[in-house]
Enzyme design. Structure first.
Site, PDB file in Angstrom:
ATOM      1  N   HIS A  89       0.815  -1.238  -0.069  1.00  0.00           N
ATOM      2  CA  HIS A  89      -0.132   0.118  -0.052  1.00  0.00           C
ATOM      3  C   HIS A  89       0.862   1.229   0.033  1.00  0.00           C
ATOM      4  O   HIS A  89       0.629   2.248  -0.412  1.00  0.00           O
ATOM      5  CB  HIS A  89      -0.854   0.050   1.218  1.00  0.00           C
ATOM      6  CG  HIS A  89      -1.759  -1.145   1.469  1.00  0.00           C
ATOM      7  ND1 HIS A  89      -2.772  -1.682   0.286  1.00  0.00           N
ATOM      8  CD2 HIS A  89      -1.808  -2.009   2.452  1.00  0.00           C
ATOM      9  CE1 HIS A  89      -3.466  -2.510   0.930  1.00  0.00           C
ATOM     10  NE2 HIS A  89      -2.919  -2.955   1.788  1.00  0.00           N
ATOM     11  N   HIS A 116       2.190   8.998   0.743  1.00  0.00           N
ATOM     12  CA  HIS A 116       0.903   8.825  -0.279  1.00  0.00           C
ATOM     13  C   HIS A 116       1.184   9.801  -1.424  1.00  0.00           C
ATOM     14  O   HIS A 116       1.784  10.763  -1.295  1.00  0.00           O
ATOM     15  CB  HIS A 116      -0.274   9.336   0.385  1.00  0.00           C
ATOM     16  CG  HIS A 116      -0.794   8.535   1.498  1.00  0.00           C
ATOM     17  ND1 HIS A 116      -1.395   7.398   1.852  1.00  0.00           N
ATOM     18  CD2 HIS A 116      -0.462   8.871   3.244  1.00  0.00           C
ATOM     19  CE1 HIS A 116      -1.346   6.938   2.862  1.00  0.00           C
ATOM     20  NE2 HIS A 116      -1.007   7.908   3.710  1.00  0.00           N
TER      21      HIS A 116
HETATM   22 ZN   LIG Z   1      -0.959   8.028   5.837  1.00  0.00          ZN
END
Ligand SMILES: [Zn+2]
Length: 251
Positions: A89, A116
């Site tokens: 992820h 991210h």
């Molecule tokens: Zn995060």
């Protein structure tokens, strides 16, 4: 008035999960049938039904912030040995002991930081190319996450060695000695205002009771560094959630 219990006994195993190297959890993703819109159906009910979810879009004109004295947040960060993990992820760097911060008199220890792309939080509807999250935990299991917006600019020298050692395979782990690790005291902008609000983890199980501290001043990564991360994780952001009229404070 809404009452959100702070359930430390739920957070403790969660934090263990956050700090422990894990192979990827295959049950959720950032697109398609397992994407953010479906996380609630995939066993993480709070992601759909939670009342204080993250990330949010912070509209500066909308908030009537309370002033938090700048002295309430003190970082005691430096260089520490890291364990890098590609968990499928994101790239997560788990920290050895040593880095702490204090917020409103409570001490938190840095567990891990990760990235991210594009940014999860937005300022006035404006996303950034990337966002860095530094996850900290107090002795009772409460989480405080620092959010740093990342804009394209100069090469980030503090992250250069870490970027050279990015594990490219899902589930792959790599140690990074303290000497090669970023000096977090230099990486994090010393002179920045901050925004404070109560939210959640931005990944399943979307647990609430997370104290967010967002730096207004972004840090920079070069185009090359951003591309290198995006080659591994083309899009690993949760869209902004309703701010549900929450108070956003500033210093
Ligand atoms: Zn995060």
């Amino acid at each position: 008035m809404r009452f959100i219990p702070r359930v430390s006994c739920l957070l403790a195993p969660l934090c263990l999960a956050l700090s422990t190297a894990h192979a990827a959890d295959a049950h959720w993703s950032y697109s398609g049938d397992q994407g953010p819109a479906h996380w609630g159906e995939l066993g993480s009910a709070l992601c759909a039904s939670g009342a204080e979810q993250s990330p949010i879009d912070i509209e500066k004109s909308k908030v009537e912030p309370k002033k938090v004295p700048a002295s309430e947040l003190k970082l005691h960060y430096g260089k520490t040995a890291l364990t890098l993990l590609n968990n499928g992820h994101t790239l997560q760097a788990s920290a050895a002991d040593g880095d702490t911060l204090t917020y409103k008199g409570t001490e938190y220890r840095l567990l891990q930081f990760h990235f991210h792309t594009p940014s999860e939080h937005q300022f006035n509807h404006q996303p950034y190319p990337m966002e860095m999250h530094l996850v900290n935990q107090d002795k009772d299991g409460h989480l405080l996450v620092l959010g740093l917006m990342i804009q394209q600019g100069h090469e980030n020298k503090q992250l250069a060695q870490l970027w050279k050692h990015l594990p490219t395979q899902q589930g792959q782990e790599a140690p990074l000695a303290a000497a090669l690790a970023p000096d977090l005291a230099r990486l994090v902008p010393a002179a920045s205002h901050h925004r404070f609000y109560h939210g959640s983890l931005t990944t399943p199980p979307c647990t609430e009771g997370v104290q967010w501290v967002l730096f207004e001043k972004p840090i920079e990564l070069s185009k090359q560094q951003i591309r290198q991360f995006q080659a591994l994780f083309p899009d690993n952001h949760r869209p902004t959630q309703s701010d549900t009229g929450r108070e956003v404070d500033e210093d």
